[in-house]
Every structure is written in structure tokens, then in C-alpha cells.
Design a protein around this motif. Structure first.
Motif, short mmCIF file in Angstrom:
data_model
loop_
_atom_site.label_atom_id
_atom_site.label_comp_id
_atom_site.label_asym_id
_atom_site.label_seq_id
_atom_site.Cartn_x
_atom_site.Cartn_y
_atom_site.Cartn_z
N LEU A 479 57.06 -16.95 -36.95
CA LEU A 479 57.28 -17.19 -38.37
C LEU A 479 57.84 -15.93 -39.03
O LEU A 479 57.62 -14.82 -38.56
N PRO A 480 58.57 -16.08 -40.15
CA PRO A 480 59.04 -14.90 -40.90
C PRO A 480 57.85 -14.08 -41.39
O PRO A 480 56.76 -14.61 -41.66
N PHE A 481 58.05 -12.79 -41.55
CA PHE A 481 56.98 -11.90 -42.02
C PHE A 481 56.40 -12.38 -43.35
O PHE A 481 55.18 -12.35 -43.55
N ASN A 482 57.27 -12.84 -44.23
CA ASN A 482 56.80 -13.25 -45.55
C ASN A 482 55.88 -14.46 -45.47
O ASN A 482 54.86 -14.53 -46.19
N ASP A 483 56.20 -15.41 -44.58
CA ASP A 483 55.37 -16.61 -44.45
C ASP A 483 54.01 -16.26 -43.86
O ASP A 483 52.98 -16.82 -44.27
N ILE A 484 53.99 -15.34 -42.91
CA ILE A 484 52.71 -14.91 -42.35
C ILE A 484 51.90 -14.18 -43.42
O ILE A 484 50.69 -14.39 -43.56
N GLY A 485 52.58 -13.35 -44.21
CA GLY A 485 51.90 -12.59 -45.25
C GLY A 485 51.17 -13.48 -46.25
O GLY A 485 50.05 -13.16 -46.68
N LYS A 486 51.77 -14.59 -46.60
CA LYS A 486 51.15 -15.51 -47.55
C LYS A 486 49.81 -16.03 -47.02
O LYS A 486 48.87 -16.25 -47.80
N GLN A 487 49.73 -16.24 -45.72
CA GLN A 487 48.52 -16.78 -45.12
C GLN A 487 47.41 -15.72 -45.00
O GLN A 487 46.25 -16.04 -44.80
N PHE A 488 47.80 -14.45 -45.10
CA PHE A 488 46.83 -13.36 -44.99
C PHE A 488 46.67 -12.60 -46.32
O PHE A 488 46.02 -11.56 -46.36
N ASN A 489 47.31 -13.12 -47.38
CA ASN A 489 47.29 -12.45 -48.68
C ASN A 489 47.83 -11.03 -48.59
O ASN A 489 47.30 -10.08 -49.17
N ARG A 490 48.93 -10.87 -47.83
CA ARG A 490 49.56 -9.58 -47.65
C ARG A 490 51.06 -9.70 -47.90
O ARG A 490 51.63 -10.79 -47.76
N ASP A 491 51.69 -8.58 -48.25
CA ASP A 491 53.12 -8.63 -48.50
C ASP A 491 53.92 -8.43 -47.21
O ASP A 491 53.36 -8.13 -46.14
N HIS A 492 55.22 -8.57 -47.34
CA HIS A 492 56.13 -8.51 -46.20
C HIS A 492 55.99 -7.20 -45.44
O HIS A 492 55.93 -7.18 -44.20
N SER A 493 55.97 -6.07 -46.12
CA SER A 493 55.92 -4.77 -45.46
C SER A 493 54.61 -4.55 -44.71
O SER A 493 54.60 -3.93 -43.64
N THR A 494 53.50 -5.06 -45.25
CA THR A 494 52.21 -4.92 -44.57
C THR A 494 52.20 -5.70 -43.26
O THR A 494 51.69 -5.22 -42.24
N VAL A 495 52.77 -6.89 -43.29
CA VAL A 495 52.85 -7.70 -42.08
C VAL A 495 53.73 -7.01 -41.04
O VAL A 495 53.38 -6.94 -39.85
N MET A 496 54.85 -6.50 -41.47
CA MET A 496 55.76 -5.81 -40.55
C MET A 496 55.07 -4.60 -39.92
O MET A 496 55.18 -4.36 -38.70
N TYR A 497 54.35 -3.84 -40.73
CA TYR A 497 53.63 -2.67 -40.22
C TYR A 497 52.58 -3.09 -39.19
O TYR A 497 52.41 -2.46 -38.15
#
Length: 526
Positions: A479-497
């Protein structure tokens, strides 16, 4: 020709070889790295190999393609001579146990016997060599071949084992190898390169102190058995005076229980059991994790183990986990880990794609269907969709081949294959798996709540579990970073990190790799 011009000319030859359509460049990169140009003139090239093993294999399988490349480059026929670099061979040599003799040059391997492959860490057979359009391990072991980290056996339906991993077999009463699991048909990748290299080192010179015991571990289907069998077959072929025994731990346990059924240590059956293994020059025990909880059998194995290694005889062990993760007494863990311990990781896409190609080529050889060809997009789909267990990949190739041949669908499309294999794969991209599924397994595994996983708490254990969950969502669902972030209440950069951080830690930590593999298995079983 000076050394700089000589190296450049050899580089041109290697590039020419790799340009041929029926050559796998990654195989050439790995294998030819152990050849060194020494002299070249019009119509003549001399190369040196690191040892007799490499020299023999190059002469048997690659000389003609080197000649072809020279002819294409310089438009005249060439003689190619390969010699052993004595200095390199002596530098690499280690004292052998007294019962062992050096590997002698093999100018030609017996056709009915299992053939060894180059000792280079990345060497493997090349079934696509122009010099042998259909050269394969089918020449070995009476023709029952399986290719590399994975080729099929003589018929797709007959091979359950994976190449590195291929079909499992044994030796006959005379000690002649009947297994098709050899070094030559083990497909090498970054995931297994070190374990392969160490297995070859042990096979060439059993009993080296720093590799005794050799302990190879990795999940089911990654090639442990193949490497143990390859060691066995190579030693039987090149050092037949040595007694080499391969045994699965389940068989070992059964033998012990039968021999000691009356609990009479003086019984001839018990003595024969122990003597059989203690008289071995090379003892290979597969899947030793199954001996955990079997204290009496472990005690006997430990006695045999100590006696053999103290005499300079070689012991090779395999398991599905590292010694420290096997539930056995600490003294066993310490001894199992006292030599060389190497893991095999799940194969990367490039390696799996190479295995698919090897499967197809081997089927063409064994069945005589030279026109059989699986389109590149289908091969890539199978490689990308299969899990880490290569048996699954092999059976997917088998299904496609059967659909094309037995069900008369030679022009099968990618859409057809997707339908055919819809419920086949246990790993890889999955439409049914969800972020919630992964989160649930991560929460259970690390003993945290869902609120903690997606909340604001930043204690070390929660951050760790959260990053693992994010990484697994990215890898298993793509999944795109942004879509994963929404499920973890995190932003795109946090997911990428998080993803990058886990990937970096995996390079250094075997424990983390094992942990992730265990989690993936739990997720696949949902």
C-alpha cells in the motif's frame, strides 16, 4: 599483452558471454569472478582457477561459450587453457583431517554420479550455455535432476522438494549417490550466498576447525537439505574412501528408539546404532530442532558429536532456527554454535525468477519439449507472488506447465495464470489480507493493545511493534505510505521512516529477520 590490456580483454569476453540471450548474467558474474586471465595472444587464452574444482567445472560447462565469445569478438578460433593457480590454492588450503585426502582434479565426472559445481560462493550450473544447449544436472544421479534453488525433477508431478531444495533422495547400498541435490543445481542469490560458500568449503576439505561443526539454519523450503545433500554427494564423488552419513533427525530419533527399546545398553543393536555414526568421517544431521525435548537422544548425539569433532571428523547440522533459539540445554547450543553458523534467508525476486527459469528449462530437457516457453510476464508474476518457500513456487510452475501441455493451452495468458493460481500462493501480494489483519497479529505477538499500537504512546516496546506493523503492511500489502499512515494515525514521513528503519535493522540483525519471518507465517495462516 600487458596486464591492463589483458584484464580489459577478459572483461570484454565476460560481457560478450553475458550478452547471449540464453545466458543468465548473474550466474556469469558470480562464477567467472573465480577465473583470472594470465596470457592472451592471437588464437590463445590462458586462465587460472582458484582450485581444481573450479577448473574442472569450467572445462566441462563453460569453455565452449568462452570460445564462442572470443570468436565473436576477434573473428578467429581460439584455444582456451585453464590451469589451477597453485599459489591461490595453497593460500586457501587448511590442514585436512588425517582420514581425508585432497580433492583430486576431476577431468571428467562419471555420467551416472552426482556432479559437483564450482566452489565459488555464487557459482551454479548454467543450463542455458550455448556450448551445451540443454546441459543440466540430469546427467547426474541417473538423470533424476532438479535445478537449483530449484528445478523440477524428471517430471513436475514427481518433485516436491525445492531446488536448493529439490527432490529428496538417498544413497544406495554401495554408497553411490542417488540424490539430485548438488552444488551445481543450487541457484545462488544474496539470500544464501554465504551458506552456500561455506558448504562448498566443507565439501572440499572436511574437518576444518573453524567450520566444524557447520550449522546452517533457515525456514522450511529455503535449501538447507539441498546443501547438506550436496556436501554428501560431493564427498562421495571425490573422496569415496570417506564414510559419509546423512540422516534426518526424525530418522535418527527412530533409529535410537528402536536400538534402545529394551533399555539394554549392551545390546548389539544399540552398539551398532552408535558405532554406525561414530565411524562416520562426515556426519550430516538435518532438522536438529526436532530433537528438542528428546533428552536421551540429544545426549547420544552430543557424545557422537564430541567424539567426531575431537578426531577432526566433520559434522554438519541444519535447523529451522538459530542454535540459540532451539529449546535445548545451553551446553548443546554452545557446541552447535562453536564452528561456523550461517543462515539462509528467503530468496529475493531475482533469485526466484532464476529458479522459475531453471524449472522451465529442466522440464524441457527431461520431457524433450524444446518448444515449451513460459512468457516473461508470467514468470515474473510467479516469482513476485510466491512466498519464501520455494516448494510453493515450484508447484506454481508445475501447474502452469500442466495447463499449457496436458490441457492444450500453449498460448496461456497472464490473466489465465492469475485465475489458475488465484488460491495457490500463501504469501506475496494478497487481496484478501488487510491492515487490520496485520495489526491484530502484531498486537498479539508483542502483547500490546490496538489502542497502544495506533495511539500516541512512545515507550520503546510500543514504538518497536508499531514500526514492525507498518513495515509488514508495506511489504505484504504494497500500500502507499499515506494509506498505511491513516490506519496507524501517522503521517507519510513517519511511515516512510518506519519502513526504512526496519529494513536497515534487518541487515544487521538475524534475530529481527527470524522474528519477521515468524510474524509473516502467522499472518499467512489467517
Amino acid at each position: 599483452m600487458d596486464s591492463e590490456m589483458l584484464e580489459k580483454a577478459w572483461g570484454d569476453v565476460c560481457s560478450q558471454v553475458k550478452s547471449y540471450n540464453n545466458i543468465d548474467p548473474t550466474q556469469i558474474n558470480a562464477f567467472f569472478s573465480r577465473l583470472h586471465p594470465q596470457a592472451m595472444s592471437e588464437g590463445f587464452l590462458m586462465l587460472t582457477a582458484d582450485n581444481d574444482f573450479i577448473k574442472t567445472w569450467i572445462e566441462k560447462h563453460y569453455v565452449e561459450v568462452i570460445k564462442q565469445a572470443l570468436g565473436d569478438l576477434y573473428h578467429i578460433p581460439y584455444m582456451v587453457v585453464i590451469e589451477v593457480d597453485v599459489t591461490a590454492a595453497q593460500a586457501n588450503a587448511q590442514p585436512a583431517p588425517v582420514q581425508s585426502s585432497p580433492v583430486q582434479p576431476q577431468t571428467q565426472m562419471p555420467a551416472a554420479a552426482t556432479q559437483p559445481v564450482s566452489a565459488t560462493p555464487a557459482a551454479q550450473s548454467n543450463p542455458y550455455s550455448p556450448s551445451q544447449p540443454y546441459a543440466s544436472p540430469s546427467h547426474a544421479a541417473g538423470g533424476a535432476a532438479s535445478v537449483g534453488l530449484g528445478g523440477p525433477s524428471s517430471s513436475p508431478a514427481g518433485a516436491e522438494e525445492y531446488a536448493a531444495h529439490g527432490i529428496s533422495s538417498d544413497v544406495d547400498e554401495m554408497g553411490k549417490p542417488t540424490s539430485s541435490l548438488t552444488f551445481e543445481n543450487f541457484v545462488i542469490g544474496d539470500s544464501n550466498r554465504m551458506a552456500y560458500s561455506m558448504a562448498v568449503a566443507v565439501a572440499e576439505m572436511p574437518g576444518k576447525a573453524h567450520l566444524n561443526p557447520l550449522f546452517i539454519y533457515g525456514k522450511s523450503g529455503l535449501g538447507k537439505t539441498h546443501l547438506l545433500r550436496a556436501i554428501q554427494n560431493y564427498i562421495i564423488e571425490t573422496m569415496p574412501h570417506l564414510s559419509t552419513i546423512y540422516v534426518d533427525s526424525a530418522e535418527l530419533l527412530s533409529d535410537y528408539m528402536e536400538a534402545s527399546a529394551a533399555h539394554d545398553k549392551e545390546k548389539s543393536s544399540y552398539k551398532n546404532f552408535k558405532t554406525r555414526y561414530e565411524d562416520a568421517d562426515v556426519l550430516l544431521i538435518d532438522d536438529v530442532q526436532y530433537l528438542q525435548g528428546k533428552k536421551q537422544t540429544l545426549d547420544i548425539v552430543f557424545q557422537i558429536f564430541n567424539k567426531l569433532t575431537s578426531q577432526g571428523k566433520q559434522v554438519v547440522l541444519s535447523a529451522d532456527r538459530a542454535p540459540k533459539n532451539i529449546d535445548i540445554d545451553e551446553r548443546y547450543k554452545s557446541r552447535f554454535n562453536s564452528g561456523g553458523t550461517f543462515d539462509i534467508q528467503p530468496p529475493e525476486i531475482e533469485t526466484k525468477l532464476g529458479i522459475v527459469k531453471s524449472f522451465v528449462e529442466e522440464y524441457r530437457i527431461n520431457e524433450g519439449i524444446r518448444e515449451l516457453s513460459i512468457p516473461e510476464d508470467i514468470q515474473l508474476y510467479i516469482a513476485e507472488s510466491s512466498s519464501s518457500n520455494i516448494r510453493e513456487l515450484k508447484s506454481a510452475v508445475t501447474k502452469v506447465i500442466y495447463q499449457m501441455t496436458f490441457f492444450n493451452q500453449p498460448d496461456i495468458s497472464l490473466a489465465d495464470v492469475r485465475d489458475l493460481l488465484e488460491n495457490h500462493f500463501s504469501g506475496g501480494p494478497s487481496k484478501r489480507l488487510t491492515v487490520s489483519d496485520i495489526q491484530k497479529e502484531v498486537e498479539n505477538f508483542y502483547k500490546i493493545s490496538h489502542a497502544e499500537l495506533i495511539g500516541k504512546k512512545r515507550t520503546r516496546n510500543i514504538i518497536y511493534a508499531r514500526q514492525i506493523g507498518i513495515y509488514l503492511c508495506r511489504q505484504l500489502l504494497d500500500l502507499p505510505f499515506n494509506d498505511i499512515g491513516k490506519q496507524f494515525n501517522r503521517d507519510h514521513s513517519t511511515v516512510m521512516y518506519s519502513v526504512t528503519n526496519v529494513e536497515e535493522k534487518m541487515k544487521e540483525s538475524r534475530e529481527l529477520r527470524e522474528e519477521l519471518e515468524a510474524l509473516k507465517q502467522l499472518i499467512r495462516e489467517i
